[in-house]
Scaffold this motif. Sequence first.
Motif, PDB file in Angstrom:
ATOM      1  N   SER A 111      -2.737  -5.253  14.387  1.00  0.00           N
ATOM      2  CA  SER A 111      -2.747  -4.940  12.985  1.00  0.00           C
ATOM      3  C   SER A 111      -1.542  -4.101  12.522  1.00  0.00           C
ATOM      4  O   SER A 111      -1.023  -4.103  11.583  1.00  0.00           O
ATOM      5  CB  SER A 111      -4.017  -4.441  12.659  1.00  0.00           C
ATOM      6  OG  SER A 111      -4.406  -3.914  11.218  1.00  0.00           O
ATOM      7  N   LYS A 134      -8.133 -13.520  16.844  1.00  0.00           N
ATOM      8  CA  LYS A 134      -6.939 -13.156  15.985  1.00  0.00           C
ATOM      9  C   LYS A 134      -7.018 -14.383  14.719  1.00  0.00           C
ATOM     10  O   LYS A 134      -7.024 -14.149  13.391  1.00  0.00           O
ATOM     11  CB  LYS A 134      -5.580 -13.459  16.446  1.00  0.00           C
ATOM     12  CG  LYS A 134      -4.579 -13.192  15.407  1.00  0.00           C
ATOM     13  CD  LYS A 134      -3.216 -13.439  16.121  1.00  0.00           C
ATOM     14  CE  LYS A 134      -2.081 -13.129  14.950  1.00  0.00           C
ATOM     15  NZ  LYS A 134      -0.578 -13.211  15.706  1.00  0.00           N
ATOM     16  N   GLN A 174      -0.853  -5.567   8.927  1.00  0.00           N
ATOM     17  CA  GLN A 174      -1.836  -6.312   7.902  1.00  0.00           C
ATOM     18  C   GLN A 174      -3.027  -5.807   8.360  1.00  0.00           C
ATOM     19  O   GLN A 174      -3.529  -5.670   9.594  1.00  0.00           O
ATOM     20  CB  GLN A 174      -1.383  -7.745   8.532  1.00  0.00           C
ATOM     21  CG  GLN A 174      -2.664  -8.949   7.785  1.00  0.00           C
ATOM     22  CD  GLN A 174      -2.346 -10.230   8.083  1.00  0.00           C
ATOM     23  OE1 GLN A 174      -1.267 -10.379   8.910  1.00  0.00           O
ATOM     24  NE2 GLN A 174      -3.113 -10.879   7.548  1.00  0.00           N
ATOM     25  N   HIS A 175      -3.854  -5.566   7.430  1.00  0.00           N
ATOM     26  CA  HIS A 175      -5.373  -5.377   7.551  1.00  0.00           C
ATOM     27  C   HIS A 175      -6.221  -6.476   7.286  1.00  0.00           C
ATOM     28  O   HIS A 175      -6.251  -6.990   6.175  1.00  0.00           O
ATOM     29  CB  HIS A 175      -5.413  -4.057   6.627  1.00  0.00           C
ATOM     30  CG  HIS A 175      -7.051  -3.728   6.586  1.00  0.00           C
ATOM     31  ND1 HIS A 175      -7.440  -3.014   7.636  1.00  0.00           N
ATOM     32  CD2 HIS A 175      -8.187  -4.130   5.784  1.00  0.00           C
ATOM     33  CE1 HIS A 175      -8.834  -2.731   7.402  1.00  0.00           C
ATOM     34  NE2 HIS A 175      -9.257  -3.418   6.419  1.00  0.00           N
ATOM     35  N   TRP A 176      -7.121  -6.644   8.244  1.00  0.00           N
ATOM     36  CA  TRP A 176      -8.081  -7.695   8.351  1.00  0.00           C
ATOM     37  C   TRP A 176      -9.550  -7.394   7.743  1.00  0.00           C
ATOM     38  O   TRP A 176     -10.148  -6.322   8.395  1.00  0.00           O
ATOM     39  CB  TRP A 176      -8.200  -8.521   9.510  1.00  0.00           C
ATOM     40  CG  TRP A 176      -6.939  -9.294   9.846  1.00  0.00           C
ATOM     41  CD1 TRP A 176      -6.519 -10.281   9.375  1.00  0.00           C
ATOM     42  CD2 TRP A 176      -6.091  -8.993  11.161  1.00  0.00           C
ATOM     43  NE1 TRP A 176      -5.417 -11.077  10.125  1.00  0.00           N
ATOM     44  CE2 TRP A 176      -5.170 -10.023  11.122  1.00  0.00           C
ATOM     45  CE3 TRP A 176      -6.153  -8.205  12.218  1.00  0.00           C
ATOM     46  CZ2 TRP A 176      -4.157 -10.154  12.152  1.00  0.00           C
ATOM     47  CZ3 TRP A 176      -5.157  -7.969  13.258  1.00  0.00           C
ATOM     48  CH2 TRP A 176      -4.369  -9.283  13.236  1.00  0.00           C
ATOM     49  N   VAL A 194      -6.349  -5.629  18.937  1.00  0.00           N
ATOM     50  CA  VAL A 194      -6.369  -6.218  17.579  1.00  0.00           C
ATOM     51  C   VAL A 194      -5.897  -4.887  16.832  1.00  0.00           C
ATOM     52  O   VAL A 194      -5.026  -5.088  15.741  1.00  0.00           O
ATOM     53  CB  VAL A 194      -7.782  -6.394  17.241  1.00  0.00           C
ATOM     54  CG1 VAL A 194      -8.012  -6.356  15.620  1.00  0.00           C
ATOM     55  CG2 VAL A 194      -8.426  -7.504  17.603  1.00  0.00           C
ATOM     56  N   GLY A 209      -2.897   0.523  12.604  1.00  0.00           N
ATOM     57  CA  GLY A 209      -4.046  -0.290  12.685  1.00  0.00           C
ATOM     58  C   GLY A 209      -5.229   0.392  13.105  1.00  0.00           C
ATOM     59  O   GLY A 209      -5.103   1.309  13.887  1.00  0.00           O
TER      60      GLY A 209
END
Length: 503
Positions: free
Chosen positions: A91, A165, A96-98, A87, A4
Motif C-alpha cells: 500500500s 492483493k 494506494q489505499h484499499w 499488504v 501504508g
Amino acid sequence: MPLGRAYSVGVRGVDGAIVEIEAFITGGLPGVHLVGLPDAALQEARDRVRAAITNCGSAWPMTRLTLALSPATLPKMGSVYDIALAVAVMSAEQQQHWPKLDTTVLLGELALDGRVRPVKGVLPAVLTAKREGWAAVVVPIANLAEASLVEGIQVWGATSLSQLKAWLAGKGSLDDRVVGSASEPAPIADLADVVGQTHARFAVEVAAAGAHHLLLTGPPGIGKTMLAQRLPGLLPPLSHEESLEVTAIHSVAGLLSGSTPLITRPVFVAPHHTSTVAAMVGGGSGVARPGAVSRAHRGVLFLDECAEIGTSVLEALRTPLEDGEIRLARRDGVARYPARFQLVLAANPCPCAPARPSDCLCPAAAKRRYLGRLSGPLMDRVDLKVELHPVQSGAITATEGESTAAVRERVAAARAAAAERWAPHGVRTNAEVGGPLLRRRFRLDRATMAPLRQALDRGELSVRGVDRTLRVAWTLADLGGRTAPGLTDVNTALSFRQGGGDR
C-alpha cells in the motif's frame, strides 16, 4: 504520502489485542527498520515479506522502509503478522489505499513464493477481532475451518499474497467460511469393560456427577488406568461456549485438526510422570504456552504413577485446582490460561508394588517416603480417595457391570439437578460451590452435620475438608434423586474423604 496501514491481532494466552501495522517509505539508504518490540521470528519476517512481495509481481521499495507495530509496548511474537506487513508495504509503495483494509484483520505467515501458510492461535485472534467490532478477517486457507467457528464476523481464506492483493483491489475473490466444522467424537471406552471394583466404579460415577477430584490407589494391573480413561465418557458434552474455550487453548498449542477443529467432548490429558513443571502448567520463552493443566480444561487430567512425579510439579497444581486458571509470568508479560479440570490421580501403594500386599519388601520408611510426595495441602483438595483391592476369580466370569451409557444417564440427571439449584449463584456443578454458601444458605440440620463436626474436632478434617465433604454429599443426594443430603450421604462422603469404606 508513502504510508501504508494494515491490522492484525497479537495473542497472549487466550486473549488478544488488535495490532496496527504501519509502513513508511522515506529517503535514505535502503534498509528495513522494524519497531514495536518484535521477537526473533518477527524480525525474520523482513526477509520473508520481501521475497513474497517480489515473487508475486509487486515492487519492493529501494529506499529506507520503517515498519511500526502498535501498541509499541506490547511484545509481538511469531509469524502471524506476515501478510499484514506485506499488504502495508504494498500500500505504501503503490501509494494506494484499499478501503477493505479499514474493516479487515489480516492473519497469516508468508512463504518465500507468496503462499500463505497456517499459524497457531487463529481462533482466539478471530474472537478478539469480533469482540473489537471488526467486520472481517482474512486467515490462511488451512485455518479457515477453525476461523469459521466464530459467528458474527465475515471470515475469508487466502492461499497466496497475489490472491489477497487481487481481492483487496476488487479484482478477485477469497474462499468463504466453511460449515460443519465439529470434530468427529472419538470412540468412548465402556465402563462395562472394568472387571469388578464396584466401589471404585461408584466413585468414578460420583466424580463425574459432581466434577470432583479423585485418587485411586492399588497394586498394578487392578484397573486404575481403565477407570480413569472411562471418566470422560460419563461427562456431558461441552456447551458451545465451553467448546470455543477448549478449542482456543488447543489452537494456541497448535493441536487442532485442520478440517474438523471444534472440540465438543471433554478431553483426556495424561502427561508422563517425568513431566516438568513447565510441561504441566505451561512455559516457554517470551510468553508461555499452555501446559497439560490448560489442555485439560473442561476435561480430565490423569496423573498415573503420581507418587513418581516430582514434588514441585505436584505442588504447582494447587493454584489451578483452587482458581480454575493458571497465570504464568514470563519475560514478555503474563499469560493467563483457563484450567478448570478434573484431577484423577493413580498410585501404587509402595515402590515395589506387588500383586499381593503380603509380598511387599519395602521398609516402612520407604512406604512413607513414596506416598509422602502427595502433600497434605494437595490431598486436601482431592474429594474422593479410593483404595482398589485385587478381584476374585469369580469376577472375571460374572455378569459385566453397567455400561457407560447407563451411568451417563444418571450423571446427566444429577448434573441437571445441581445446575438448577446453583444457577442463581453463578455455578453449575457441586465442586464449584463456595463453602460459605454451603454453610449458610444451604446449611444442613444439626444431626446431619454431626459426623463432620466430630471429624473437625478430632483434627481429621480441615475447614476446607468439611466444605469438600459437603459438596460430595450434595452430589450423592443428586444421584439418589433427593432434594438435600441426609445422614447416610454425609457418612458416605466422609468415608470417601478418608479413603475407606465400601458402598
